[in-house]
Design a protein around this motif. Structure first.
Motif, mmCIF file in Angstrom:
data_model
loop_
_atom_site.group_PDB
_atom_site.id
_atom_site.type_symbol
_atom_site.label_atom_id
_atom_site.label_comp_id
_atom_site.label_asym_id
_atom_site.label_seq_id
_atom_site.Cartn_x
_atom_site.Cartn_y
_atom_site.Cartn_z
ATOM 1 N N UNK A 108 -1.175 0.285 -11.075
ATOM 2 C CA UNK A 108 -2.597 -0.355 -10.915
ATOM 3 C C UNK A 108 -2.454 -1.731 -10.327
ATOM 4 N N UNK A 128 0.967 -1.245 -0.087
ATOM 5 C CA UNK A 128 -0.244 0.148 -0.021
ATOM 6 C C UNK A 128 0.624 0.843 0.563
ATOM 7 N N UNK A 132 -1.589 -1.957 -7.164
ATOM 8 C CA UNK A 132 -3.119 -1.781 -6.001
ATOM 9 C C UNK A 132 -4.149 -2.728 -6.148
ATOM 10 N N UNK A 133 -4.408 -3.371 -7.327
ATOM 11 C CA UNK A 133 -5.215 -4.302 -7.293
ATOM 12 C C UNK A 133 -4.627 -5.659 -6.687
ATOM 13 N N UNK A 148 -6.991 -7.234 0.361
ATOM 14 C CA UNK A 148 -7.979 -6.837 1.234
ATOM 15 C C UNK A 148 -9.363 -7.948 0.908
ATOM 16 N N UNK A 149 -9.344 -8.725 -0.222
ATOM 17 C CA UNK A 149 -11.128 -8.839 -0.327
ATOM 18 C C UNK A 149 -10.773 -10.569 0.525
ATOM 19 N N UNK A 150 -9.200 -11.453 0.332
ATOM 20 C CA UNK A 150 -8.860 -12.521 0.564
ATOM 21 C C UNK A 150 -8.663 -12.787 1.957
ATOM 22 N N UNK A 151 -9.105 -11.939 2.638
ATOM 23 C CA UNK A 151 -8.091 -11.858 3.841
ATOM 24 C C UNK A 151 -8.929 -11.175 4.831
ATOM 25 N N UNK A 152 -8.372 -9.960 5.511
ATOM 26 C CA UNK A 152 -9.659 -9.021 6.460
ATOM 27 C C UNK A 152 -10.181 -7.581 6.228
ATOM 28 N N UNK A 153 -10.459 -7.160 6.667
ATOM 29 C CA UNK A 153 -11.605 -5.838 7.126
ATOM 30 C C UNK A 153 -10.383 -4.818 8.053
ATOM 31 N N UNK A 187 -3.344 -5.235 -3.780
ATOM 32 C CA UNK A 187 -3.365 -4.787 -2.408
ATOM 33 C C UNK A 187 -5.318 -5.064 -2.075
ATOM 34 N N UNK A 188 -5.944 -4.815 -3.436
ATOM 35 C CA UNK A 188 -6.811 -5.227 -3.199
ATOM 36 C C UNK A 188 -8.052 -6.399 -3.196
ATOM 37 N N UNK A 189 -6.847 -7.401 -4.028
ATOM 38 C CA UNK A 189 -7.403 -8.765 -3.363
ATOM 39 C C UNK A 189 -6.457 -8.829 -1.863
#
Lengths: 398, 381
Positions: free
Chosen positions: B361, B312, B364-365, B371-376, B367-369
């Motif tokens: 990009x 990030x 970013x992608x 986030x979605x696959x781990x936790x918030x 990192x986004x993956x």
């Protein structure tokens, strides 16, 4: 040492406000919006629990050796992020001195601090408010036209204030007026106008795009007599500092501690939208394809923006706690948080698609959050404040 | 307790680095490296001050500083000129790898090799994370249990001058391998780099059936995977610091220029179209800086927990760097486009830097993956 670890007090504050946000505030958010008011019994309960809208204070003294470090501003931004995560309209409606607190704390006499701030007790919910904006003077605070005419024993106010949060229910309002518009900033004075004073009325509550559960009032002053003891800081403050246009400075100094609070609220809203949407993507979206790809990138950007805004906000609050000049940092966090929070809510709606239209919290947050890029100084004003600090070393006023 | 206050020691380092950047590094921008010995003199001075060995472990002859201290020093140095900082000899990005390597026979051998006098520059590339999209990219075959290198690397910083090339990649069976090539000069292919970081000695390597002796395989499998991931996070944090340093340089240069330049009878800074861009640059850089600090502080506590934060941090630093250097050129107008002023070079350097350390990009992608696959919970960091 650079650290992002919360102190014990900060952690406790975060945990407590997070709990209240999740279990007390969020469950009534949609209903409160529909009613356009926050239920009285809820406000009474919050007041009894000591959950107030207290926007902290600006510590003007540097930390003295041996004295515990002031963390009021950091506690304030941590708490407000959590409460706004629950619901910003309800958070703004919580009892307490609100945005009127900082000017009293920074500029009030000891007697005024006692008189106006001691009313906030668990017995009965009470509010304070802060009134600068007028129909013809919003961002340009120096352009206010509410007149304060000196008379024997006090001042007579005439004018109008608009967009005043909790203005109707407030027990007192810090009102900025001018003794003579020709004097510009040096003519400004701050008064504490109390509910029920003759000539003071609140004829209108405005309907808004969002934050509908929160009261936004119009205030009218028609030959409203305000006694000398309600002139904030007393005559001495203005006599001493007339060359420094102290009334204006009171307003500006107030922004240095309220802007981080407003930024923290915007961050809370953005985080709410982000977490809600992330949850849906995690549970319901297929883990491949174009839509997933778009969602992943938008969520990554949102999370990053939220974290960056929070850190800028913490920095502004940290400086305020230490008594350091923080106007630039306060403007930076407000500028970034206000703008990013709208972008985050908008992008979350983009991810949700038509789902966002059906009684959805994210669409509410989208409407709520727009004003965070406007009040306490528009985004453009924040840019102006930052630019002025950037060019100051070159002796150039922009 | 939340605090943004550097320690006394950090402040002392910052001051030294700031002086070096402003008085020694910045003036070199308009010097031709080939015809001056000024570069060497500055590098020698930096070596004496220990500035070239910030990340290296003490056993490897370095200062072994915490990440949070390093990022503050590197920002100051890169403020002088990122290109210069990226050209510095020594362990380069491999210093972060050396920081992670477990103490064993192989790492000891490598250390001894590195510490010999002639072994002074190392190039390092993690092929699987180099965001290289060319089909002919480097791969490691395994024949009769012997690792064989084939293919081309993407351009690597310090490739031109290195005596040792360390490569992280997956072999044909999907296992991670971390190995090195001694004297890689014969495999070097020049890079026609006209974009930026022209002094960073960027070169690529082409291998055809090159066998890696077993003693040159530093780690394999899960162990290699962990080392590579952790080294990568450290590298991302340190590179992001340099990027923010250059972004600040661009901001300050543009601020000073617009404060003195006049048009239509006024200083151009007095037009909000100009001053608001300066404000925007300042916000963007400060935001990136704080995300970086979080990654560095977390990395000092536990580097495994800092992996997504480093990703990030670098992503945001890329964004701030490209934005600030582009805006600086824009605010200088025609002057920004000519080589007499440093901002056009900084804009080119910024773009080259981003190409070397991962597309904005793509980071970013990734990192986004995560986030979605781990936790918030990360949103609360």
């Amino acid at each position: 040492m650079i650290s992002f670890k919360l102190s014990e007090r900060q952690k406790q504050m975060q945990e407590m406000t997070r709990y209240i946000a999740e279990y007390e505030i969020r469950p009534i958010a949609l209903a409160a919006e529909q009613m356009k008011r926050v239920p009285d019994d809820f406000l009474e309960r919050m007041n009894q629990m000591g959950i107030h809208l207290n926007t902290a204070s600006f510590n003007r003294e540097k930390k003295k050796k041996g004295r515990k470090e002031n963390e009021a501003n950091r506690l304030g931004v941590i708490a407000m992020e959590e409460l706004a995560w629950g619901d910003a309209a309800i958070a703004l409606s919580l009892p307490g001195p609100g945005l009127g607190g900082p000017p009293i704390m920074t500029s009030g006499t000891p007697e005024q601090k006692e008189r106006f701030l001691s009313i906030f007790t668990p017995d009965e919910p009470k509010w304070g408010a802060y009134a600068v904006t007028e129909p013809e003077a919003g961002s340009d605070v120096s352009g206010i036209r509410t007149i304060a005419r000196k008379v024997d024993g006090g001042y007579v106010l005439n004018g109008q204030k608009i967009f005043i949060t909790n203005g109707k229910r407030a027990s007192w309002v810090v009102v900025f007026a001018t003794v003579d518009p020709k004097l510009g900033r040096s003519g400004h004075r701050a008064f504490v106008v109390e509910k029920g004073m003759e000539g003071f009325s609140t004829p209108k509550i405005v309907d808004k795009m969002g934050l509908r559960a929160n009261e936004t009032a119009e205030l009218v002053f028609s030959d409203c007599f305000v006694p000398d003891e309600n002139l904030l800081g007393g005559e001495e403050l203005y006599e001493k500092r007339v060359s420094n246009s102290s009334g204006f400075q009171v307003a500006m100094k107030t922004f240095d501690s309220t802007r981080p609070i407003v930024a923290a609220m915007a961050i809370g809203i953005a985080r709410a939208a982000y977490e809600y949407t992330l949850d849906i993507v995690q549970k319901e979206f297929p883990k491949h394809g174009r839509l997933y790809s778009v969602a992943v990138e938008l969520l990554a950007e949102a999370e990053q923006d939220i974290a960056a805004s929070r850190l800028l906000t913490w920095e502004a609050a940290w400086k305020a706690d230490l008594g350091l000049e923080n106007a630039k940092e306060a403007a930076m966090c407000k500028a970034l948080a206000g703008q990013m929070a709208l972008k985050v809510c908008s992008n979350c709606l983009e991810i949700l698609g038509p789902l966002g239209l059906d009684g959805n919290l994210v669409e509410k947050w989208f409407r709520d959050v727009k004003v965070f890029d406007i009040f306490e100084g528009t985004n453009e004003i924040q840019h102006l404040v930052i630019a002025r600090r950037q060019y100051a070393p070159y002796g150039l006023k922009v | 307790m939340i605090s943004f206050q550097p320690t006394e020691e950090e402040l002392a380092f910052i001051e030294i680095a700031r002086d070096l950047a402003r008085q020694k590094i910045r003036p070199l921008i308009h010097e031709k490296k080939e015809i001056t010995d000024k570069y060497d003199r500055v590098i020698l001075q930096m070596k004496e001050l220990g500035i070239l060995q910030l990340e290296l472990p003490e056993k490897w002859g370095g200062l072994e500083l915490p990440l949070v201290t390093q990022v503050q020093i590197l920002q100051e140095l890169a403020y002088g000129d990122l290109d210069f900082v990226q050209s510095l000899p020594g362990a380069g990005d491999a210093a972060s790898l050396f920081r992670i390597l477990p103490e064993n026979e192989r790492s000891k051998e490598l250390r001894e090799k590195f510490l010999t006098e002639e072994m002074n520059t190392v190039a390092y590339i993690d092929i699987d994370r180099s965001y290289h999209s060319v089909k002919t990219s480097l791969h490691l075959g395994v024949e009769n249990l012997r690792p064989i290198l084939n293919g081309k690397t993407p351009p690597v910083r310090l490739g031109e001058t290195c005596n040792l090339l360390i490569i992280g990649l997956s072999d044909s069976t999907g296992n991670k391998q971390l190995c090195y090539v001694d004297d890689p000069g014969e495999y070097k292919i020049p890079v026609d780099n006209r974009l930026g970081l022209n002094h960073a000695n960027v070169a690529a390597f082409h291998f055809e059936e090159v066998e890696i002796p077993p003693e040159q395989v530093i780690a394999s499998g899960k162990e290699a995977e962990i080392i590579l991931a952790q080294a990568r996070a450290r590298i991302q944090i340190l590179q992001a610091a340099k990027e923010i340093g250059l972004a600040r340089a661009a901001l300050d240069y543009a601020t000073e220029y617009t404060a003195t330049r006049k048009a239509f009878g006024r200083h151009i800074a007095q037009f909000q179209g100009v001053s608001f861009q300066i404000a925007e640059m300042a916000i963007e850089i400060q935001a990136a800086n704080h995300l970086l600090l979080v990654a560095a502080v977390t990395g000092d506590q536990n580097i495994s927990q800092a992996l997504p934060l480093a990703l990030r941090g670098l992503n945001r630093a890329h964004r701030a760097l490209r934005f600030a250097t582009d805006r600086a050129v824009q605010l200088l107008g025609g002057h920004g486009y000519i080589r007499e002023f440093p901002v056009e070079k900084w804009m080119r350097d910024a773009q080259a830097q981003v190409l070397l350390y991962g597309r904005e990009k793509e980071l970013l992608h990734e990192y986004g993956e995560w986030l979605v696959n781990n936790h918030k919970e990360v949103a609360r960091l």
